[in-house]
Design a protein around this motif. Structure first.
Motif, PDB file in Angstrom:
ATOM      1  N   LYS A  19       0.810  -1.232   0.000  1.00 33.01           N
ATOM      2  CA  LYS A  19       0.000   0.000   0.000  1.00 33.01           C
ATOM      3  C   LYS A  19       0.840   1.277   0.000  1.00 33.01           C
ATOM      4  N   TRP A  20       1.925   1.257  -0.790  1.00 37.79           N
ATOM      5  CA  TRP A  20       2.698   2.483  -0.978  1.00 37.79           C
ATOM      6  C   TRP A  20       1.856   3.463  -1.792  1.00 37.79           C
ATOM      7  N   ASP A  21       2.065   4.771  -1.580  1.00 41.29           N
ATOM      8  CA  ASP A  21       1.348   5.738  -2.416  1.00 41.29           C
ATOM      9  C   ASP A  21       2.039   5.851  -3.773  1.00 41.29           C
ATOM     10  N   LYS A  22       1.327   6.452  -4.749  1.00 39.68           N
ATOM     11  CA  LYS A  22       1.809   6.471  -6.128  1.00 39.68           C
ATOM     12  C   LYS A  22       3.140   7.219  -6.260  1.00 39.68           C
ATOM     13  N   ALA A  23       3.280   8.326  -5.569  1.00 37.97           N
ATOM     14  CA  ALA A  23       4.504   9.115  -5.692  1.00 37.97           C
ATOM     15  C   ALA A  23       5.715   8.323  -5.210  1.00 37.97           C
ATOM     16  N   LYS A  24       5.580   7.649  -4.075  1.00 38.59           N
ATOM     17  CA  LYS A  24       6.675   6.850  -3.533  1.00 38.59           C
ATOM     18  C   LYS A  24       7.002   5.696  -4.472  1.00 38.59           C
ATOM     19  N   THR A  25       5.971   5.052  -5.006  1.00 39.96           N
ATOM     20  CA  THR A  25       6.167   3.915  -5.907  1.00 39.96           C
ATOM     21  C   THR A  25       6.862   4.349  -7.186  1.00 39.96           C
ATOM     22  N   ASP A  26       6.378   5.434  -7.807  1.00 37.83           N
ATOM     23  CA  ASP A  26       6.972   5.905  -9.062  1.00 37.83           C
ATOM     24  C   ASP A  26       8.422   6.311  -8.866  1.00 37.83           C
ATOM     25  N   LYS A  27       8.721   6.927  -7.742  1.00 39.99           N
ATOM     26  CA  LYS A  27      10.096   7.327  -7.448  1.00 39.99           C
ATOM     27  C   LYS A  27      11.002   6.104  -7.374  1.00 39.99           C
TER      28      LYS A  27
END
Length: 321
Positions: free
Chosen positions: A104-112
């Motif tokens: 359940k990481w948020d999108k910004a953290k995942t994309d980074k």
């Protein structure tokens, strides 16, 4: 970090894993080496409970893996398959983000994190929205590795990860594997039938046969102190090449001449193997090469004949040849 005790797994009347025990230290790379059917892949799959053992115990960081759910266990373990195991209908970014999504990481953290791994694995960010069938075999394998590393697990299991690649691509990825900072902090168990791969990538090797570990030790242990004739015969055909890769320049340093004209060419570090040094003569034709002793910063310039003489002296000095 990993402790395996008296592990047994039987399929029908065949003991795929026959009462094996071993330990793996934190930050160490252990290769499970052997021919097809020796039990190495079964051993690997028991570690993340893709296969349940008949008996024996496995502890990771002091905790019995049977005392946690398989799902929770696997989220803390990276897993790389031979055929990369990518989902064809997922983009590269979606494939890499599978475990972060479960966490359940948020999108910004995942994309980074996805972009960070693409850069570290020498893949263009243009591949972010590409699909696996648009990639070469080597690129797909890098994505498989990125997916295993996405959530930064402390433990990485690799099942014949480079087996489907051609020799040139495999050699290139081996170099990337050894240089990747992400992997230098990991505990890694790699399954392979490729002797050269095991010797090149692993700190220690567990040579298996018929479900048992025949010998476990450093590459030098297996080469120079084989436990029995099986180990000797297994390595016989490639023994010289393995020796030249295993013996480092620092090992033969005392036998290198102190004199010698220093050239203006680049230096090769004393931590390199003799094999790598020999490549320097072959690919960059020259009379001598400069070897830098990383301990005392001394540089010695040696010819091909002087290097081979030092290697011969070192070999003759070994008590267990």
């Amino acid at each position: 970090m990993i402790k395996v005790e008296h592990l047994v797994k039987t399929f029908g009347t065949t003991k795929a894993v026959d009462d094996i025990s071993f330990e793996v230290n934190a930050g160490e790379t252990l290769a499970l080496l052997g021919t097809s059917g020796c039990g190495k892949t079964t051993t690997l799959k028991v570690l993340n409970r893709l296969i349940e053992p008949d008996s024996g115990t496995i502890s990771i960081n002091g905790k019995n893996i049977q005392q946690q759910s398989p799902e929770a266990l696997r989220r803390g373990i990276g897993y790389v398959l031979q055929n990369n195991g990518l989902f064809p209908h997922y983009t590269v970014a979606e494939n890499i983000a599978i475990v972060p999504a479960l966490l359940k990481w948020d999108k910004a953290k995942t994309d980074k994190r996805v972009n960070e791994l693409l850069e570290k694995l020498h893949l263009s960010k243009d591949y972010f929205n590409a699909y696996p069938n648009q990639l070469s075999g080597g690129q797909q394998q890098r994505i498989g590795l990125a997916r295993a590393l996405a959530a930064d697990p402390p433990l990485l299991l690799m099942d014949e990860p480079f087996g489907a690649l051609d020799n040139v691509t495999r050699t290139k990825i081996h170099h990337e594997f050894k240089d990747l900072d992400e992997l230098k902090r990991k505990t890694i168990i790699i399954v392979t039938h490729d002797v050269q791969e095991a010797f090149e990538l692993a700190d220690r090797i567990a040579l298996m046969d018929k479900g048992k570990i025949v010998q476990i030790g450093s590459p030098a242990d297996l080469l120079f102190n084989p436990a029995n004739d099986f180990v000797k015969d297994f390595l016989k055909e490639q023994h010289l090449q393995l020796e030249l890769k295993t013996i480092k320049l620092i090992d033969v340093w005392e036998y290198l001449p102190e004199s010698g004209k220093k050239t203006n060419d680049s230096q090769i570090a004393s931590t390199a193997g003799i094999w790598e040094a020999l490549d320097s003569y072959k690919f960059y034709p020259r009379e001598s090469i400069n070897i830098l002793n990383l301990k005392n910063k001394e540089v010695r310039s040696v010819t091909f004949n002087q290097l081979m003489s030092a290697y011969s002296h070192y070999k003759n000095s070994q008590p267990h040849e």
